[in-house]
Design an enzyme around this catalytic site. Structure first.
Site, PDB file in Angstrom:
ATOM      1  N   SER A  86      10.384  11.316   0.556  1.00  0.00           N
ATOM      2  CA  SER A  86      11.061  10.049   0.839  1.00  0.00           C
ATOM      3  C   SER A  86      12.355  10.278   1.628  1.00  0.00           C
ATOM      4  O   SER A  86      12.307  10.780   2.754  1.00  0.00           O
ATOM      5  CB  SER A  86      11.303   9.312  -0.479  1.00  0.00           C
ATOM      6  OG  SER A  86      11.670   7.968  -0.243  1.00  0.00           O
ATOM      7  N   GLY A  91      11.016   1.192 -10.487  1.00  0.00           N
ATOM      8  CA  GLY A  91       9.789   0.412 -10.606  1.00  0.00           C
ATOM      9  C   GLY A  91       8.996   0.371  -9.322  1.00  0.00           C
ATOM     10  O   GLY A  91       7.756   0.423  -9.335  1.00  0.00           O
ATOM     11  N   ASP A 135       1.241   3.307  -2.077  1.00  0.00           N
ATOM     12  CA  ASP A 135       2.702   3.386  -1.960  1.00  0.00           C
ATOM     13  C   ASP A 135       3.281   2.000  -1.679  1.00  0.00           C
ATOM     14  O   ASP A 135       2.877   1.331  -0.729  1.00  0.00           O
ATOM     15  CB  ASP A 135       3.063   4.356  -0.833  1.00  0.00           C
ATOM     16  CG  ASP A 135       4.518   4.799  -0.864  1.00  0.00           C
ATOM     17  OD1 ASP A 135       5.373   3.998  -1.261  1.00  0.00           O
ATOM     18  OD2 ASP A 135       4.791   5.944  -0.463  1.00  0.00           O
ATOM     19  N   HIS A 167       4.301   5.949  -4.619  1.00  0.00           N
ATOM     20  CA  HIS A 167       5.328   6.620  -3.834  1.00  0.00           C
ATOM     21  C   HIS A 167       5.665   7.999  -4.422  1.00  0.00           C
ATOM     22  O   HIS A 167       5.985   8.924  -3.687  1.00  0.00           O
ATOM     23  CB  HIS A 167       6.584   5.744  -3.787  1.00  0.00           C
ATOM     24  CG  HIS A 167       7.619   6.193  -2.812  1.00  0.00           C
ATOM     25  ND1 HIS A 167       7.445   6.131  -1.438  1.00  0.00           N
ATOM     26  CD2 HIS A 167       8.867   6.715  -3.005  1.00  0.00           C
ATOM     27  CE1 HIS A 167       8.532   6.596  -0.827  1.00  0.00           C
ATOM     28  NE2 HIS A 167       9.405   6.968  -1.763  1.00  0.00           N
TER      29      HIS A 167
END
Length: 526
Positions: free
Chosen positions: A84, A148, A212, A240
């Protein structure tokens, strides 16, 4: 500004550690499951990204400062894995310090984290703006909501959410880190790694997750088109946090990639380069505005005679007479990959004593046979820079000098930007940063390596005039990722419209980042 780094030893005797960079809101604990599995390949460094975990924040949380802090702490050469935010940073680190990264893996990382008109497969700008504002108002609550989003789509979503929230710092720590974390969000919102990914000349693997909620798996085809040499895979049944959902699949994909012994990427079609410049021989000098200025500047740097001189990438022989005057050479070789250029040179610039049609990465010269190498705007066509500089060091006599002018990654930035509004193909040739050239020259054994970088800007009346000039120079796009076939009228209209935003009173600018580099082969020790 020290970084917190945990090193996990490995039984494998691999000289390059694997460095793991985590995502926003977390620290290196989020990468631990992956780290333990990767120790079968090499030693693993778990790094807290600057401003997160136990790492000190940079003096200002901006991409450039974070990269500098990483550069001070990471090994001289590594295999880099980023998740990420960590993937965005890892990509830029590989761009700015290419000699220090042998392979790059990104996990759930996009070329643009936030969608743009020409890159829609990303987070919606409104969603990003709303979240960033919420974090500014209530950082701890927003961080929990972010966990979340990371867990959304996981096959074990409740378990994953609980795990991720355990890795979040306490509320007071998040509040104290608010400014740094907000700056990191701004960095994600504005980062655009498309040019970096196009230019990377190392093996790269992009892993995306099927479900994702932050980086859509639909970005896989555009990523693959952006740089056809890169590998792109989608991990099934994963959120993700793919390395937490599917640790075995992610680990296997990375291990296979690392163990494959990837050969250097062939981004340039060398035969096409030679044909392109051969065809341009007759028109080259009439269009060589930049080449004349840069070559004359490089000639002016020569400050002592040399008996044996090599003009590397001599082209039409434009600087043959000046080189003989500057060096008083007894032997003067002109070497070029394009036979058509050498033919023109023999007919119009007969100063050299010999013409050699050869690749600069495999010089047909004896060791220590050259006292000075002059190369103006040629080595940007060389792909294997370690081989190039090793050859130059081999051919130079002790005390021999090297004078190079080449192009850096800022070259034709306006043209690159305009093409991005049209399609995702590679339209501008890739150039490496000056720092990479310096590091590679030193690694080859050259000393007194110095570099300077200048921007030269030329102006054209319109896009067609610019592209005609590039074609007349033989310097148009020869990358393997270039589009095939002719450019259609609609594409040209879109390109012209996009380029108009750069127009100045003197016309449409074309910027060239020119890198001048000098070096010397050390004298023999007595």
């Amino acid at each position: 500004m020290p970084l917190h780094i945990q090193c996990l030893p490995s039984a494998a005797n691999h000289p390059e550690p694997i460095v793991l960079l985590h995502g926003w809101g977390f620290d290196s604990r989020a990468m631990t499951p992956l780290a333990e599995a990767l120790t079968t390949v090499a030693e693993v460094w778990l790094v807290d990204v600057p401003g997160f975990g136990e790492s000190d924040a940079p003096r200002e949380w901006r991409g450039a400062h974070v990269l500098e802090q990483l550069a001070e702490a990471l090994p001289e050469r590594c295999q880099l894995v980023g998740w990420s935010l960590g993937g965005m940073l890892a990509t830029q680190f590989a761009q700015y310090y290419p000699a220090r990264v042998s392979r790059l893996v990104t996990l759930a990382s996009n070329a643009c984290f936030v969608a743009q008109p020409e890159w829609p497969q990303a987070m919606a700008p409104a969603v990003n703006t709303q979240f960033n504002a919420a974090f500014s108002d209530q950082p701890a609550a927003a961080a929990r909501r972010f966990a979340g989003l990371v867990a959304s789509g996981s096959p074990a979503e409740r378990e994953r959410l609980k795990q991720l929230r355990q890795w979040l710092p306490a509320q007071d720590v998040i509040a104290a880190s608010k400014n740094n974390w907000s700056a990191a969000l701004d960095y994600l919102a504005t980062s655009d790694n498309r040019a970096a990914l196009q230019q990377l000349q190392i093996p790269v693997l992009h892993l995306l997750a099927e479900h994702d909620a932050l980086v859509p798996a639909a970005v896989a085809p555009p990523l693959a088109t952006l740089n056809p040499a890169h590998q792109v895979s989608v991990i099934a049944s994963a959120s993700h946090g793919m390395h937490l959902d599917q640790p075995q699949a992610v680990t296997q994909a990375i291990c296979d990639f690392f163990k494959a012994g990837n050969a250097p990427l062939n981004r340039l079609d060398k035969q096409q380069v030679a044909r392109s410049f051969s065809r341009a021989a007759a028109t080259y000098e009439s269009a060589a505005r930049l080449q004349r200025a840069v070559g004359e500047q490089l000639l002016s740097a020569i400050n002592q005679p040399a008996a044996r001189v090599l003009d590397l990438g001599s082209g039409t022989g434009l600087f043959g007479a000046g080189l003989r005057r500057a060096t008083s050479a007894d032997h003067h070789w002109a070497l070029d990959l394009a036979e058509g250029m050498l033919r023109y040179s023999r007919e119009h610039h007969p100063e050299p004593t010999a013409w050699l049609c050869a690749d600069a990465e495999a010089l047909p010269l004896a060791a220590e046979s050259v006292d000075l190498v002059f190369s103006s705007l040629a080595i940007q066509w060389c792909e294997n820079l370690p081989a190039l500089f090793a050859e130059l060091c081999r051919a130079l006599a002790p005390g021999g000098q090297l004078y190079i002018a080449t192009l850096g990654p800022g070259t034709l930035a306006e043209l690159q930007s305009a093409w991005r509004a049209v399609d995702a193909y590679v339209h501008v040739n890739n150039f490496v940063p000056a720092a990479h050239l310096v590091q590679t020259a030193r690694a080859a054994g050259l000393s007194e390596v110095c570099q300077s970088v200048y921007t030269e800007t030329l102006f054209s009346a319109n896009v067609r005039e610019l592209t005609r000039e590039l074609k007349g120079l033989g310097a148009h796009n020869v990358n393997r990722g270039r589009p095939q076939g002719l450019t259609g009228r609609r594409q040209l209209q879109l390109l012209e419209a996009a380029y108009e935003q750069f127009r100045e009173p003197r016309g449409l600018p074309a910027s060239y980042e020119v890198v001048y580099l000098t070096a010397r082969k050390p004298e023999l020790s007595s």
